[in-house]
Each structure stands twice: as C-alpha cells, then as structure tokens.
Scaffold this motif. Sequence first.
Motif, PDB file in Angstrom:
ATOM      1  N   UNK A  38      60.265  23.538  40.141  1.00 26.16           N
ATOM      2  CA  UNK A  38      59.307  24.118  39.202  1.00 26.16           C
ATOM      3  C   UNK A  38      58.699  25.404  39.736  1.00 26.16           C
ATOM      4  N   UNK A  39      58.425  25.438  41.038  1.00 26.53           N
ATOM      5  CA  UNK A  39      57.867  26.655  41.631  1.00 26.53           C
ATOM      6  C   UNK A  39      58.848  27.817  41.536  1.00 26.53           C
ATOM      7  N   UNK A  40      60.137  27.542  41.741  1.00 25.25           N
ATOM      8  CA  UNK A  40      61.134  28.607  41.610  1.00 25.25           C
ATOM      9  C   UNK A  40      61.124  29.163  40.191  1.00 25.25           C
ATOM     10  N   UNK A  41      61.092  28.276  39.205  1.00 25.83           N
ATOM     11  CA  UNK A  41      61.055  28.714  37.807  1.00 25.83           C
ATOM     12  C   UNK A  41      59.748  29.433  37.486  1.00 25.83           C
ATOM     13  N   UNK A  42      58.638  28.947  38.028  1.00 26.54           N
ATOM     14  CA  UNK A  42      57.340  29.561  37.739  1.00 26.54           C
ATOM     15  C   UNK A  42      57.220  30.954  38.365  1.00 26.54           C
ATOM     16  N   UNK A  43      57.727  31.121  39.578  1.00 26.32           N
ATOM     17  CA  UNK A  43      57.678  32.440  40.220  1.00 26.32           C
ATOM     18  C   UNK A  43      58.486  33.442  39.402  1.00 26.32           C
ATOM     19  N   UNK A  44      59.658  33.026  38.945  1.00 24.98           N
ATOM     20  CA  UNK A  44      60.463  33.909  38.085  1.00 24.98           C
ATOM     21  C   UNK A  44      59.743  34.199  36.769  1.00 24.98           C
ATOM     22  N   UNK A  45      59.124  33.173  36.187  1.00 25.48           N
ATOM     23  CA  UNK A  45      58.406  33.358  34.920  1.00 25.48           C
ATOM     24  C   UNK A  45      57.266  34.353  35.059  1.00 25.48           C
ATOM     25  N   UNK A  46      56.517  34.245  36.155  1.00 25.33           N
ATOM     26  CA  UNK A  46      55.387  35.158  36.371  1.00 25.33           C
ATOM     27  C   UNK A  46      55.881  36.596  36.499  1.00 25.33           C
ATOM     28  N   UNK A  47      57.067  36.769  37.081  1.00 31.28           N
ATOM     29  CA  UNK A  47      57.601  38.122  37.256  1.00 31.28           C
ATOM     30  C   UNK A  47      58.223  38.666  35.965  1.00 31.28           C
ATOM     31  N   UNK A  48      58.757  37.785  35.108  1.00 36.18           N
ATOM     32  CA  UNK A  48      59.517  38.244  33.946  1.00 36.18           C
ATOM     33  C   UNK A  48      58.783  38.139  32.613  1.00 36.18           C
ATOM     34  N   UNK A  49      57.837  37.236  32.499  1.00 33.06           N
ATOM     35  CA  UNK A  49      57.162  36.994  31.215  1.00 33.06           C
ATOM     36  C   UNK A  49      55.763  37.596  31.271  1.00 33.06           C
ATOM     37  N   UNK A  50      55.349  38.296  30.216  1.00 28.64           N
ATOM     38  CA  UNK A  50      53.991  38.867  30.204  1.00 28.64           C
ATOM     39  C   UNK A  50      52.920  37.775  30.336  1.00 28.64           C
ATOM     40  N   UNK A  51      51.829  38.132  31.020  1.00 29.17           N
ATOM     41  CA  UNK A  51      50.757  37.166  31.259  1.00 29.17           C
ATOM     42  C   UNK A  51      50.226  36.568  29.963  1.00 29.17           C
ATOM     43  N   UNK A  52      50.116  37.379  28.923  1.00 30.20           N
ATOM     44  CA  UNK A  52      49.585  36.897  27.646  1.00 30.20           C
ATOM     45  C   UNK A  52      50.400  35.703  27.130  1.00 30.20           C
ATOM     46  N   UNK A  53      51.723  35.777  27.248  1.00 29.33           N
ATOM     47  CA  UNK A  53      52.580  34.679  26.787  1.00 29.33           C
ATOM     48  C   UNK A  53      52.446  33.457  27.688  1.00 29.33           C
ATOM     49  N   UNK A  54      52.349  33.680  29.005  1.00 25.78           N
ATOM     50  CA  UNK A  54      52.151  32.553  29.923  1.00 25.78           C
ATOM     51  C   UNK A  54      50.827  31.849  29.657  1.00 25.78           C
ATOM     52  N   UNK A  55      49.774  32.637  29.438  1.00 31.28           N
ATOM     53  CA  UNK A  55      48.461  32.052  29.162  1.00 31.28           C
ATOM     54  C   UNK A  55      48.470  31.276  27.846  1.00 31.28           C
ATOM     55  N   UNK A  56      49.156  31.793  26.833  1.00 34.94           N
ATOM     56  CA  UNK A  56      49.247  31.081  25.552  1.00 34.94           C
ATOM     57  C   UNK A  56      50.029  29.779  25.727  1.00 34.94           C
ATOM     58  N   UNK A  57      51.105  29.824  26.498  1.00 32.01           N
ATOM     59  CA  UNK A  57      51.895  28.615  26.735  1.00 32.01           C
ATOM     60  C   UNK A  57      51.068  27.566  27.473  1.00 32.01           C
ATOM     61  N   UNK A  58      50.307  27.996  28.469  1.00 24.29           N
ATOM     62  CA  UNK A  58      49.559  27.036  29.278  1.00 24.29           C
ATOM     63  C   UNK A  58      48.319  26.488  28.571  1.00 24.29           C
ATOM     64  N   UNK A  59      47.911  27.085  27.470  1.00 24.81           N
ATOM     65  CA  UNK A  59      46.721  26.593  26.768  1.00 24.81           C
ATOM     66  C   UNK A  59      47.061  25.703  25.576  1.00 24.81           C
ATOM     67  N   UNK A  60      48.335  25.327  25.430  1.00 24.21           N
ATOM     68  CA  UNK A  60      48.719  24.429  24.343  1.00 24.21           C
ATOM     69  C   UNK A  60      48.064  23.061  24.528  1.00 24.21           C
ATOM     70  N   UNK A  61      47.673  22.398  23.428  1.00 25.32           N
ATOM     71  CA  UNK A  61      47.133  21.045  23.567  1.00 25.32           C
ATOM     72  C   UNK A  61      48.262  20.046  23.834  1.00 25.32           C
TER      73      UNK A  61
END
Length: 144
Positions: A38-61
């Motif tokens: 998961x950390x490998x995927x998350x590090x790549x996600x942080x580098x490739x996906x805009x923060x706004x999209x990551x924050x929206x994904x992480x705030x889902x109920x």
Amino acid sequence: MTTDPSAAPPADAAHMPTKAPALSVWRQRLILIEAGLGLAAAVLSVKLIPFRRLAAWSSRPLPSGKAMPPVTADPDTLKADPDFRTAWQTGRLVAIAARKVPFKAVCLPQALVGQGMLRRRGVPTEIVYGVKRQAPGGGIEAHA
C-alpha cells in the motif's frame, strides 16, 4: 537487528491499549506486507495524482454509513473501543512498514495507507491535514 514487528517500541505508550488482543506473528507479517504494498502505491499516487483528488478520495464516507465516534480523551473509553484497538495496531504496523521499505514513505502516504486499511476493516477514519507557513517569503510545512 530484529525483524519481529512486535519488538518495535510503541508509538505512543500513553495511548497503548492494555487489553488489546495479541496478533499472531504471521498475522502481523501479512499486515506488514499489505502496508508495504500500500505504501508503494500511495507514494506513487502522491507523486502522480493532484492533492485535491487525493483529499476528495480520502474524505469519502464508509459504505456502511458508520460515523466517526465522538472525540474523547478518556483512556478507559478508548481502551474499551475495539475500533480504537484495531486503529492503534494498524497504525503501529504501517509505521513499522514505512521504516522497512526501500523508499521514503512520509506522513501523507502513511495516512492514506492506514486509512485504506482501516476502511477495509470497517473502521471510520478521517485524515487531518496541517499546513504552516515557515517564515515570511519562505516555504510552507505540511503534515498529515
């Protein structure tokens, strides 16, 4: 150097559950593998996906509709909550995995992985982001 995850010092001894069910060594290793991948995927996600999209994904109920528990600092209430014990154990193992992976996994990838792992286990979570301006004309400091 030991490879036993249970040999690591507790992250926060004041909030450590006293009666947490012990996870077997094999269960801990499986969780460490899940966290490392998961950390490998998350590090790549942080580098490739805009923060706004990551924050929206992480705030889902949660799909179950389970809400966050009320905020409390009472240690007895926290220690009796099985979700707290699960979150504490998961957080500890994610932190151990972050130290063992061959790449730098800082706070945001760790928070994203911990949240994803807890969501799969039905534990409601939220990530709190903090940003501080360092000096006038300087950069910013952020933490998750």
